[in-house]
Design an enzyme around this catalytic site. Sequence first.
Site, PDB file in Angstrom:
ATOM      1  N   SER A  62      48.650  24.261  55.560  1.00 12.74           N
ATOM      2  CA  SER A  62      49.661  23.546  54.769  1.00 12.74           C
ATOM      3  C   SER A  62      50.621  24.528  54.110  1.00 12.74           C
ATOM      4  CB  SER A  62      48.986  22.723  53.677  1.00 12.74           C
ATOM      5  OG  SER A  62      48.025  21.859  54.225  1.00 12.74           O
TER       6      SER A  62
HETATM    7  N1  SAH Z   1      43.449  22.636  54.452  1.00 12.48           N
HETATM    8  C1  SAH Z   1      43.878  23.367  55.627  1.00 12.48           C
HETATM    9  C2  SAH Z   1      44.986  22.702  56.371  1.00 12.48           C
HETATM   10  C3  SAH Z   1      44.545  21.499  57.011  1.00 12.48           C
HETATM   11  S1  SAH Z   1      45.412  20.885  58.400  1.00 12.48           S
HETATM   12  C4  SAH Z   1      44.246  24.778  55.328  1.00 12.48           C
HETATM   13  O1  SAH Z   1      44.276  25.171  54.169  1.00 12.48           O
HETATM   14  O2  SAH Z   1      44.479  25.525  56.266  1.00 12.48           O
HETATM   15  C5  SAH Z   1      44.376  19.476  58.606  1.00 12.48           C
HETATM   16  C6  SAH Z   1      43.035  19.783  59.211  1.00 12.48           C
HETATM   17  O3  SAH Z   1      42.301  18.563  59.215  1.00 12.48           O
HETATM   18  C7  SAH Z   1      43.099  20.258  60.649  1.00 12.48           C
HETATM   19  O4  SAH Z   1      42.418  21.479  60.769  1.00 12.48           O
HETATM   20  C8  SAH Z   1      42.412  19.132  61.429  1.00 12.48           C
HETATM   21  O5  SAH Z   1      41.698  19.600  62.549  1.00 12.48           O
HETATM   22  C9  SAH Z   1      41.494  18.557  60.379  1.00 12.48           C
HETATM   23  N2  SAH Z   1      41.042  17.181  60.609  1.00 12.48           N
HETATM   24  C10 SAH Z   1      41.721  16.135  61.141  1.00 12.48           C
HETATM   25  N3  SAH Z   1      40.966  15.024  61.131  1.00 12.48           N
HETATM   26  C11 SAH Z   1      39.785  15.370  60.584  1.00 12.48           C
HETATM   27  C12 SAH Z   1      38.571  14.663  60.327  1.00 12.48           C
HETATM   28  N4  SAH Z   1      38.432  13.382  60.621  1.00 12.48           N
HETATM   29  N5  SAH Z   1      37.548  15.347  59.748  1.00 12.48           N
HETATM   30  C13 SAH Z   1      37.667  16.660  59.436  1.00 12.48           C
HETATM   31  N6  SAH Z   1      38.787  17.389  59.680  1.00 12.48           N
HETATM   32  C14 SAH Z   1      39.821  16.746  60.246  1.00 12.48           C
END
Ligand code: SAH
Length: 216
Positions: A62
């Site tokens: 993000s």
């Molecule tokens: N917080 C992260 C950015 C997240 S991007 C950081 O600091 O880098 C969103 C993430 O959510 C992605 O890695 C994606 O694979 C994950 N994601 C999507 N759906 C999900 C689910 N149902 N359970 C767990 N993770 C999920």
Amino acid sequence: MIDFESARRRLVSMLKDEGIIKSDRVERAMLSVPREEFLPNYLRLYAYEDTPLEVMYGQTISAPHMVAMMCELLDLKPGLKVLEVGTGTGYHAAVCAEAMERRGTIYTIEYYPGLALYATQNLARLGYLGIVHVFIGDGSKGLPKYAPFDRILVTAAAPPKVPPKLFEQLSSDGIMVIPIEERFTQVLYVVTKEDGVPHMRPVTYVSFVKMRYSEE
Ligand code: SAH
């Protein structure tokens, strides 16, 4: 050589000027976590641009302003039990850990095993594994074994409502911060429990990767 320290200080000061960073707590946390350490080498150059960056499997780290804003909304303090859905690179979990003065527990769950491994390596290198625990799975179902959580941070956009299992796992005085898909956009909400039902406060329009769902 890039002077990451100065770039980080510049970005944090900009986020303060913009009113995104409001508390000393979040300011200190944003200053202490090296975002470049959560990026592959070829992206490090952009570590302190205020933008999301695509890392792997089409997923993103993000933007710093979003990480700071969500941490402010979560009202983090030492000793809390936090659940993060969407570990990604592990950066946001590390910023939460710092905002909690490295006291408390953060459970973070990632859908892609490859990303969970990448995040674990990043968090281990920086000494966060005592406070941040990485899980692989579908975070829309939460982690019932460790519930209830004082705070729930969701970093992937959920469908038009809060996943019921996540809401169940929020403590009665807890705070959830979650992007929700609406008709043409996504809106970031602060969700609290009022007599057992969700109270939803919209904050701003956002753009997150979509939450993935596994079969029941
Ligand atoms: N917080 C992260 C950015 C997240 S991007 C950081 O600091 O880098 C969103 C993430 O959510 C992605 O890695 C994606 O694979 C994950 N994601 C999507 N759906 C999900 C689910 N149902 N359970 C767990 N993770 C999920």
